[in-house]
Design a protein around this motif. Structure first.
Motif, mmCIF file in Angstrom:
data_model
loop_
_atom_site.group_PDB
_atom_site.id
_atom_site.type_symbol
_atom_site.label_atom_id
_atom_site.label_comp_id
_atom_site.label_asym_id
_atom_site.label_seq_id
_atom_site.Cartn_x
_atom_site.Cartn_y
_atom_site.Cartn_z
ATOM 1 N N PHE A 205 0.821 -1.207 0.000
ATOM 2 C CA PHE A 205 0.000 0.000 0.000
ATOM 3 C C PHE A 205 0.859 1.262 0.000
ATOM 4 N N GLY A 206 1.958 1.244 0.722
ATOM 5 C CA GLY A 206 2.861 2.389 0.712
ATOM 6 C C GLY A 206 3.446 2.622 -0.671
ATOM 7 N N LYS A 207 3.880 1.553 -1.312
ATOM 8 C CA LYS A 207 4.460 1.653 -2.656
ATOM 9 C C LYS A 207 3.403 2.095 -3.663
ATOM 10 N N GLN A 208 2.191 1.619 -3.508
ATOM 11 C CA GLN A 208 1.099 2.013 -4.397
ATOM 12 C C GLN A 208 0.813 3.515 -4.269
ATOM 13 N N ARG A 209 0.793 4.017 -3.046
ATOM 14 C CA ARG A 209 0.568 5.458 -2.834
ATOM 15 C C ARG A 209 1.697 6.277 -3.455
ATOM 16 N N TYR A 210 2.917 5.778 -3.291
ATOM 17 C CA TYR A 210 4.081 6.441 -3.865
ATOM 18 C C TYR A 210 3.953 6.522 -5.391
ATOM 19 N N GLU A 211 3.630 5.411 -6.022
ATOM 20 C CA GLU A 211 3.511 5.378 -7.483
ATOM 21 C C GLU A 211 2.403 6.302 -7.981
ATOM 22 N N ASN A 212 1.340 6.452 -7.204
ATOM 23 C CA ASN A 212 0.207 7.281 -7.619
ATOM 24 C C ASN A 212 0.382 8.759 -7.298
ATOM 25 N N ALA A 213 1.390 9.116 -6.526
ATOM 26 C CA ALA A 213 1.625 10.523 -6.197
ATOM 27 C C ALA A 213 2.059 11.264 -7.461
ATOM 28 N N ALA A 214 1.476 12.424 -7.675
ATOM 29 C CA ALA A 214 1.718 13.175 -8.907
ATOM 30 C C ALA A 214 3.130 13.728 -9.003
ATOM 31 N N SER A 215 3.721 14.087 -7.909
ATOM 32 C CA SER A 215 5.032 14.727 -7.919
ATOM 33 C C SER A 215 6.099 13.818 -8.512
ATOM 34 N N ASN B 73 14.673 14.389 8.004
ATOM 35 C CA ASN B 73 15.229 15.319 7.024
ATOM 36 C C ASN B 73 14.622 15.118 5.644
ATOM 37 N N LYS B 74 14.430 13.868 5.253
ATOM 38 C CA LYS B 74 13.816 13.584 3.953
ATOM 39 C C LYS B 74 12.375 14.070 3.920
ATOM 40 N N LEU B 75 11.657 13.872 4.995
ATOM 41 C CA LEU B 75 10.269 14.319 5.069
ATOM 42 C C LEU B 75 10.182 15.843 4.982
ATOM 43 N N LEU B 76 11.000 16.530 5.764
ATOM 44 C CA LEU B 76 10.987 17.997 5.730
ATOM 45 C C LEU B 76 11.413 18.531 4.372
ATOM 46 N N ASN B 77 12.403 17.914 3.753
ATOM 47 C CA ASN B 77 12.837 18.330 2.430
ATOM 48 C C ASN B 77 11.709 18.164 1.410
ATOM 49 N N PHE B 78 10.993 17.040 1.482
ATOM 50 C CA PHE B 78 9.872 16.817 0.575
ATOM 51 C C PHE B 78 8.793 17.883 0.766
ATOM 52 N N ILE B 79 8.439 18.148 1.993
ATOM 53 C CA ILE B 79 7.405 19.164 2.278
ATOM 54 C C ILE B 79 7.856 20.529 1.762
ATOM 55 N N ASN B 80 9.091 20.901 2.028
ATOM 56 C CA ASN B 80 9.588 22.205 1.593
ATOM 57 C C ASN B 80 9.628 22.354 0.085
ATOM 58 N N THR B 81 9.927 21.282 -0.638
ATOM 59 C CA THR B 81 9.988 21.388 -2.094
ATOM 60 C C THR B 81 8.601 21.382 -2.728
ATOM 61 N N GLN B 82 7.607 20.903 -1.997
ATOM 62 C CA GLN B 82 6.255 20.835 -2.545
ATOM 63 C C GLN B 82 5.415 22.073 -2.258
ATOM 64 N N LEU B 83 5.876 22.910 -1.368
ATOM 65 C CA LEU B 83 5.103 24.118 -1.025
ATOM 66 C C LEU B 83 5.437 25.272 -1.918
#
Length: 57
Positions: A11-21, A47-57
């Motif tokens: 389910f995690g991998k499926q969500r990842y594949e379906n994410a538009a980014s 750090n990876k989570l914060l980096n992802f959030i910062n690049t998506q905003l």
């Protein structure tokens, strides 16, 4: 409300594949669930989570 403790890999991998980014990285945190992924993932995960959030905003 779901009482899930673990996120199944499928389910995690499926969500990842379906994410538009296109700026994304699948991060698997061994033995982590919905409620402890941040603590089990440590600084690297945080750090990876914060980096992802910062690049998506």
């Amino acid at each position: 409300m779901l009482n899930e403790k673990k996120i199944l890999y499928f389910f995690g991998k499926q969500r990842y594949e379906n994410a538009a980014s296109q700026q994304k990285e699948f991060v698997l945190v061994k033995d982590a669930g919905h409620f402890d992924v941040y603590t089990k993932g440590g600084k690297d995960y945080g750090n990876k989570l914060l980096n992802f959030i910062n690049t998506q905003l």
